[in-house]
Design a protein around this motif. Structure first.
Motif, PDB file in Angstrom:
ATOM      1  N   ASP A 271       0.919  -1.086  -0.046  1.00  0.00           N
ATOM      2  CA  ASP A 271      -0.181   0.120  -0.211  1.00  0.00           C
ATOM      3  C   ASP A 271       0.909   1.354   0.017  1.00  0.00           C
ATOM      4  N   LEU A 272       2.025   1.196   0.853  1.00  0.00           N
ATOM      5  CA  LEU A 272       2.790   2.510   1.021  1.00  0.00           C
ATOM      6  C   LEU A 272       3.440   2.603  -0.230  1.00  0.00           C
ATOM      7  N   SER A 273       3.905   1.322  -0.935  1.00  0.00           N
ATOM      8  CA  SER A 273       4.651   1.528  -2.291  1.00  0.00           C
ATOM      9  C   SER A 273       3.696   2.165  -3.415  1.00  0.00           C
ATOM     10  N   ARG A 274       2.720   1.700  -3.467  1.00  0.00           N
ATOM     11  CA  ARG A 274       1.458   2.116  -4.273  1.00  0.00           C
ATOM     12  C   ARG A 274       1.252   3.716  -4.121  1.00  0.00           C
ATOM     13  N   ALA A 275       1.043   4.020  -2.989  1.00  0.00           N
ATOM     14  CA  ALA A 275       1.105   5.413  -2.743  1.00  0.00           C
ATOM     15  C   ALA A 275       2.295   6.613  -3.124  1.00  0.00           C
ATOM     16  N   CYS A 276       3.609   5.950  -2.795  1.00  0.00           N
ATOM     17  CA  CYS A 276       4.616   6.505  -3.454  1.00  0.00           C
ATOM     18  C   CYS A 276       4.765   6.585  -4.831  1.00  0.00           C
ATOM     19  N   LEU A 277       4.513   5.449  -5.649  1.00  0.00           N
ATOM     20  CA  LEU A 277       4.520   5.553  -6.934  1.00  0.00           C
ATOM     21  C   LEU A 277       3.598   6.525  -7.501  1.00  0.00           C
ATOM     22  N   LYS A 278       2.434   6.528  -7.080  1.00  0.00           N
ATOM     23  CA  LYS A 278       1.177   7.317  -7.453  1.00  0.00           C
ATOM     24  C   LYS A 278       1.700   8.803  -7.418  1.00  0.00           C
ATOM     25  N   VAL A 279       2.138   9.203  -6.244  1.00  0.00           N
ATOM     26  CA  VAL A 279       2.339  10.720  -6.420  1.00  0.00           C
ATOM     27  C   VAL A 279       3.534  11.045  -7.003  1.00  0.00           C
ATOM     28  N   TRP A 280       4.719   9.881  -7.155  1.00  0.00           N
ATOM     29  CA  TRP A 280       5.912  10.213  -8.008  1.00  0.00           C
ATOM     30  C   TRP A 280       5.357  10.342  -9.290  1.00  0.00           C
ATOM     31  N   GLN A 281       4.517   9.515  -9.826  1.00  0.00           N
ATOM     32  CA  GLN A 281       4.293   9.816 -11.257  1.00  0.00           C
ATOM     33  C   GLN A 281       3.263  11.114 -11.521  1.00  0.00           C
ATOM     34  N   GLU A 282       2.703  11.570 -10.609  1.00  0.00           N
ATOM     35  CA  GLU A 282       1.972  12.886 -10.947  1.00  0.00           C
ATOM     36  C   GLU A 282       2.918  13.922 -10.937  1.00  0.00           C
ATOM     37  N   HIS A 283       4.226  13.896 -10.574  1.00  0.00           N
ATOM     38  CA  HIS A 283       4.990  15.028 -10.575  1.00  0.00           C
ATOM     39  C   HIS A 283       6.319  14.882 -11.312  1.00  0.00           C
ATOM     40  N   CYS A 284       6.845  13.736 -11.331  1.00  0.00           N
ATOM     41  CA  CYS A 284       8.126  13.271 -11.939  1.00  0.00           C
ATOM     42  C   CYS A 284       8.238  12.500 -12.967  1.00  0.00           C
ATOM     43  N   GLU A 285       9.287  12.292 -13.904  1.00  0.00           N
ATOM     44  CA  GLU A 285       9.383  11.198 -14.828  1.00  0.00           C
ATOM     45  C   GLU A 285       9.427   9.704 -13.891  1.00  0.00           C
ATOM     46  N   PRO A 286       8.641   8.714 -14.649  1.00  0.00           N
ATOM     47  CA  PRO A 286       8.491   7.411 -13.777  1.00  0.00           C
ATOM     48  C   PRO A 286       9.667   6.863 -13.591  1.00  0.00           C
ATOM     49  N   LYS A 287      10.517   6.837 -14.350  1.00  0.00           N
ATOM     50  CA  LYS A 287      11.738   5.880 -14.260  1.00  0.00           C
ATOM     51  C   LYS A 287      13.109   6.767 -14.194  1.00  0.00           C
ATOM     52  N   THR A 288      13.201   7.374 -13.023  1.00  0.00           N
ATOM     53  CA  THR A 288      14.560   8.438 -12.758  1.00  0.00           C
ATOM     54  C   THR A 288      15.384   7.430 -11.456  1.00  0.00           C
TER      55      THR A 288
ATOM     56  N   PHE B 273      13.158   8.543  -3.387  1.00  0.00           N
ATOM     57  CA  PHE B 273      11.825   9.226  -2.778  1.00  0.00           C
ATOM     58  C   PHE B 273      11.131   8.166  -1.941  1.00  0.00           C
ATOM     59  N   CYS B 274      10.998   6.859  -2.486  1.00  0.00           N
ATOM     60  CA  CYS B 274      10.257   5.766  -1.851  1.00  0.00           C
ATOM     61  C   CYS B 274      11.090   5.409  -0.692  1.00  0.00           C
ATOM     62  N   ARG B 275      12.420   5.308  -0.648  1.00  0.00           N
ATOM     63  CA  ARG B 275      13.259   4.934   0.398  1.00  0.00           C
ATOM     64  C   ARG B 275      13.047   5.778   1.668  1.00  0.00           C
ATOM     65  N   GLU B 276      12.865   7.195   1.255  1.00  0.00           N
ATOM     66  CA  GLU B 276      12.497   8.231   2.358  1.00  0.00           C
ATOM     67  C   GLU B 276      11.241   7.942   3.135  1.00  0.00           C
ATOM     68  N   ALA B 277      10.131   7.408   2.228  1.00  0.00           N
ATOM     69  CA  ALA B 277       9.032   7.200   2.687  1.00  0.00           C
ATOM     70  C   ALA B 277       9.204   5.932   3.812  1.00  0.00           C
ATOM     71  N   PHE B 278       9.639   4.834   3.179  1.00  0.00           N
ATOM     72  CA  PHE B 278      10.014   3.601   4.170  1.00  0.00           C
ATOM     73  C   PHE B 278      10.777   4.009   5.397  1.00  0.00           C
ATOM     74  N   ASP B 279      11.546   4.715   5.092  1.00  0.00           N
ATOM     75  CA  ASP B 279      12.512   4.956   6.383  1.00  0.00           C
ATOM     76  C   ASP B 279      11.761   5.730   7.569  1.00  0.00           C
ATOM     77  N   ALA B 280      10.842   6.643   6.971  1.00  0.00           N
ATOM     78  CA  ALA B 280       9.875   7.509   8.151  1.00  0.00           C
ATOM     79  C   ALA B 280       8.818   6.492   8.602  1.00  0.00           C
ATOM     80  N   ALA B 281       8.735   5.379   7.969  1.00  0.00           N
ATOM     81  CA  ALA B 281       7.700   4.336   8.331  1.00  0.00           C
ATOM     82  C   ALA B 281       8.348   3.448   9.289  1.00  0.00           C
ATOM     83  N   GLY B 282       9.669   3.537   9.462  1.00  0.00           N
ATOM     84  CA  GLY B 282      10.339   2.653  10.381  1.00  0.00           C
ATOM     85  C   GLY B 282      10.577   1.348   9.872  1.00  0.00           C
ATOM     86  N   MET B 283      10.725   1.300   8.307  1.00  0.00           N
ATOM     87  CA  MET B 283      10.898   0.099   7.805  1.00  0.00           C
ATOM     88  C   MET B 283      11.985   0.206   6.754  1.00  0.00           C
TER      89      MET B 283
END
Length: 218
Positions: free
Chosen positions: A165-182, A188-198
Motif C-alpha cells: 500500500d505504501l509502495s503504491r502511494a509513493c509511486l502514484k504521487v511520484w508519477q504525478e510530479h516526476c518522470e516515472p523511471k529516474t 523518494f520511496c526509500r525516504e517514505a519507508f525510512d519514515a515508516a520505520g521500515m
C-alpha cells in the motif's frame, strides 16, 4: 477447515487500535526530502496523503512486530466464510475482520480489471463515499482466498500488504510530479519507508515496487 472466523467475535483489535504516531523528526525529514526530490513540484494534498500512508504503514508494521497477529489460516477461513454471506452480513464482516484479511481483500480489488462503484452516505458527515459493488467485493474475496492459499506454499520473503500500500502511494504521487523511471524515484520511496520505520535495501525496495506496480495504482 482449520482457522478461526474472527469477525464473528466483533471488531478485531488490528482494525480499531488507532494509528500509531510516528516520530516527528522522521516525518519532517521525509517532507524535506519529498520537496527536494520532486524539485518542489509535489502538491500539499499529495504530501499530506503520503504522510498519512506512512503513518498507516508504520502503525501496521509496529502491530506486526509487537503483537501476535492472526495466522494465514485464519484469513483463509474468514474469506471462505464471507463468500456465504448476504450483502448486509458481508458488509459487517468487512468492518469487523482483522486488518490482514481486509488488506488481502483490498489487494485483490487492486488486481481486478474493472470495478463497479456504488455510492453510500457517510455516517460521519454529509459527504457521500464510493465503495466497490458487492459483486466486485465477492470477486475480490475469491481472488484473495486463492492468493492466500498460494502464499502458504511460497518460500522466501513475502511482501506485507501495508508495504505494498505504501509502495503504491509513493509511486502514484511520484508519477504525478516526476518522470516515472529516474534514479531519484528509489530515493523518494526509500525516504517514505525510512519514515515508516521500515528501512529496506535497494534490491528489496526495487522488488517491492515492482510487485506494487503489478496491481492497479489508483
Amino acid at each position: 477447515m482449520a482457522g478461526t472466523v474472527l469477525y464473528k467475535k466483533g471488531p478485531h483489535w488490528t482494525r480499531y487500535s488507532g494509528i500509531t504516531n510516528g516520530p516527528d523528526n522522521g516525518y519532517r525529514k521525509f517532507i524535506r526530502a519529498a520537496h527536494h526530490l520532486t524539485k518542489y513540484q509535489i502538491s500539499e494534498s499529495n504530501l499530506m496523503q503520503l504522510v498519512r500512508a506512512i503513518a498507516w504503514a508504520r502503525h501496521h508494521h509496529l502491530l506486526a512486530t509487537t503483537r501476535t497477529l492472526p495466522k494465514p489460516v485464519d484469513s483463509e477461513r474468514q474469506l471462505a466464510s464471507m463468500l456465504k454471506l448476504d450483502d448486509a452480513r458481508l458488509e459487517k464482516a468487512l468492518e469487523d475482520c482483522d486488518a490482514a484479511t481486509r488488506a488481502a481483500i483490498a489487494e485483490a480489488e487492486n488486481a481486478l480489471p474493472d470495478i463497479k462503484w456504488m455510492t453510500t452516505d457517510s455516517e460521519i458527515d454529509t459527504l457521500t463515499i464510493q465503495t466497490p459493488a458487492f459483486e466486485n467485493v465477492r470477486d475480490a474475496i475469491h481472488l484473495a482466498l486463492s492468493n492466500t492459499k498460494k502464499q502458504k506454499n511460497q518460500r522466501g520473503r513475502k511482501a506485507k500488504p501495508y508495504q505494498l500500500d505504501l509502495s503504491r502511494a509513493c509511486l502514484k504521487v511520484w508519477q504525478e510530479h516526476c518522470e516515472p523511471k529516474t534514479a531519484k524515484r528509489l530515493d523518494f520511496c526509500r525516504e517514505a519507508f525510512d519514515a515508516a520505520g521500515m528501512p529496506l535495501g535497494d534490491k528489496s525496495l526495487e522488488a517491492l515496487l515492482s510487485e506494487a506496480k503489478r496491481g492497479r495504482i489508483k
